[in-house]
Every structure is written in structure tokens, then in C-alpha cells.
Design an enzyme around this catalytic site. Structure first.
Site, PDB file in Angstrom:
ATOM      1  CG  LEU A  99      33.959 -37.948 -49.678  1.00 46.11           C
ATOM      2  CD1 LEU A  99      33.025 -37.640 -50.712  1.00 46.11           C
ATOM      3  CD2 LEU A  99      33.186 -37.282 -48.338  1.00 46.11           C
ATOM      4  CG  ASP A 100      31.637 -42.948 -44.684  1.00 44.67           C
ATOM      5  OD1 ASP A 100      32.635 -43.164 -44.487  1.00 44.67           O
ATOM      6  OD2 ASP A 100      30.439 -42.856 -43.766  1.00 44.67           O
ATOM      7  NE  ARG A 101      30.116 -49.686 -50.388  1.00 46.28           N
ATOM      8  CZ  ARG A 101      30.030 -50.302 -49.264  1.00 46.28           C
ATOM      9  NH1 ARG A 101      31.171 -50.308 -48.685  1.00 46.28           N
ATOM     10  NH2 ARG A 101      29.023 -50.611 -48.657  1.00 46.28           N
TER      11      ARG A 101
ATOM     12  CB  THR B  23      29.097 -40.217 -48.317  1.00 46.22           C
ATOM     13  OG1 THR B  23      28.852 -40.711 -47.020  1.00 46.22           O
ATOM     14  CG2 THR B  23      28.980 -38.675 -48.156  1.00 46.22           C
TER      15      THR B  23
END
Length: 217
Positions: free
Chosen positions: A57-59, A61
Site C-alpha cells: 500500500l502506498d505510504r 494510503t
């Protein structure tokens, strides 16, 4: 099991751990980052097999992150990952103009810019996102997005290309705190759902969980 500091554990058994990752915390450590979900798992499971995030997951998100507690489970989930249902909630700028499901398809490729990695459309690998509106409020729309593929920054780029950048997106919108949340993750025999922790005008009332579940059905 012992708690995981700063992270809510949604589910845990002998082969997997499902956590609700907070925004701002990377899933994996990397250059310039000394704290991550994986680092906290290392401290919790010192001397044992350290649970490994199955996906990224993106940081910025938030939401559901699946971690494997065994090598066998990790291999099995990597093999079956394209078939899982992965759904996200996000607030976007403007009134989403469609009702029902809308599929967004484009080719996406990574490129390096002066401010870091950027993803551009029109070239690269095929990316598919399925988008359904949940509600509109004050010139913004809450969308449910189900991934057909899992490219880097896919949802963020697809929605920005549609003219509806995610609220608070520092890379493809106007910054201020990315409102993108991994809300549902399911595969045969397992289903997990968590609402985002957003507050004030972006808060999602728990009664909306039924609406979202109905859309996903």
C-alpha cells in the site's frame, strides 16, 4: 497475541495477520525510512518467522494490509493474488458524472521526476479500475474502486486522468493528506472490511457500510 503498537489488528490466526495500516506509515522499510509495518512486526515477532506483507500500500494510503505468517501462505497468496477482490474508498474532487459501475482502462508506466517517482498514462502496462459512486457532498464525491489490476499509483492516476483527483493527493492533485483507504479484501472463505478513520466533512457514517457491501455484492 501481543498488540502491534500503533496498528489495529483486524484478524490473526496461525498463517496470516490482517492489519489496518494507518496513513503515513510505509508497509515496507526503504531508503530514508526507519519505521514501517514490517519493522514493527519484526519487533513483535523477534526470534520467530517475521510476518511479511503480501502486497503493498502506498505510504499515505490507509487500510487493510494482509501479512503472511508462513512461507506456504505467502506463496499461496502471491499465486492467487490477481483473483482476490481488493476495494478502496476515496474522496475525489468534483461531482462524479456516472451512476453505476464505470471501468477505467489505460496503460501506465513509471518515470522519475525531480520530485521522485511518477506514474504516467499512455504507455506501459495495462491497468484496469472499476469505479462506483457512493455519495456526493459539497462538490466532492466518495467513490468505491475495485482493482482489476494492481499497478503503482493506479487509482490515483486513473481518477486524476478522469478529472477527479483524489482529495489531498500530493502527487496527482493538490496535497493536504491523501484520502484513499483500502476498505475491503476478500477471497473464498475470507472477507475483511474496515471503514476509513476520516473525520469532519470526510467522515463516513458506519451506516454506509451496508451501502458499500451492497455495491460490492
Amino acid at each position: 497475541a501481543s498488540p502491534l503498537p500503533g496498528i489495529d489488528v483486524v484478524f490473526e490466526n496461525g498463517e496470516m495477520l490482517v492489519v489496518d495500516k494507518p496513513s503515513g506509515l510505509p508497509a515496507h522499510g526503504g531508503t530514508g525510512w526507519t519505521d514501517s509495518v514490517h519493522d514493527r512486526l519484526k519487533r513483535r515477532h523477534a526470534g520467530a518467522f517475521v510476518p511479511v506483507p503480501v502486497h503493498r500500500l502506498d505510504r499515505d494510503t490507509s487500510g487493510l494490509l494482509l501479512c503472511a505468517k508462513t512461507h506456504d501462505f505467502l506463496r499461496a497468496m502471491h499465486a492467487s493474488w490477481p483473483g482476490l477482490t481488493k476495494a478502496y474508498l476515496c474522496w475525489v474532487e468534483g461531482e462524479w458524472p456516472f451512476s453505476g459501475w464505470r471501468t477505467v482502462v489505460s496503460e501506465l508506466a513509471k518515470t522519475q521526476t525531480g520530485s521522485g517517482e511518477q506514474v504516467v498514462s499512455g504507455q506501459g502496462k495495462r491497468a484496469v479500475s472499476h469505479v462506483h459512486p457512493v455519495l456526493s457532498r459539497a462538490g466532492r464525491s466518495l467513490l468505491l474502486v475495485v482493482l482489476g489490476t494492481g499497478r503503482t499509483h493506479q487509482i490515483r492516476v486513473h481518477l486524476a486522468d478522469c478529472g477527479h483527483a483524489i482529495v489531498g493527493d500530493p502527487r496527482y492533485g493538490h496535497g493536504g493528506g491523501l484520502l484513499l483507504h483500502a476498505t475491503a479484501l476478500s477471497w473464498p472463505g475470507h472477507s475483511f472490511f474496515v471503514l476509513p478513520p476520516w473525520r469532519d466533512e470526510f467522515r463516513i457514517d458506519p451506516c454506509r457500510a451496508h451501502d458499500i457491501d451492497t455495491i460490492l455484492a
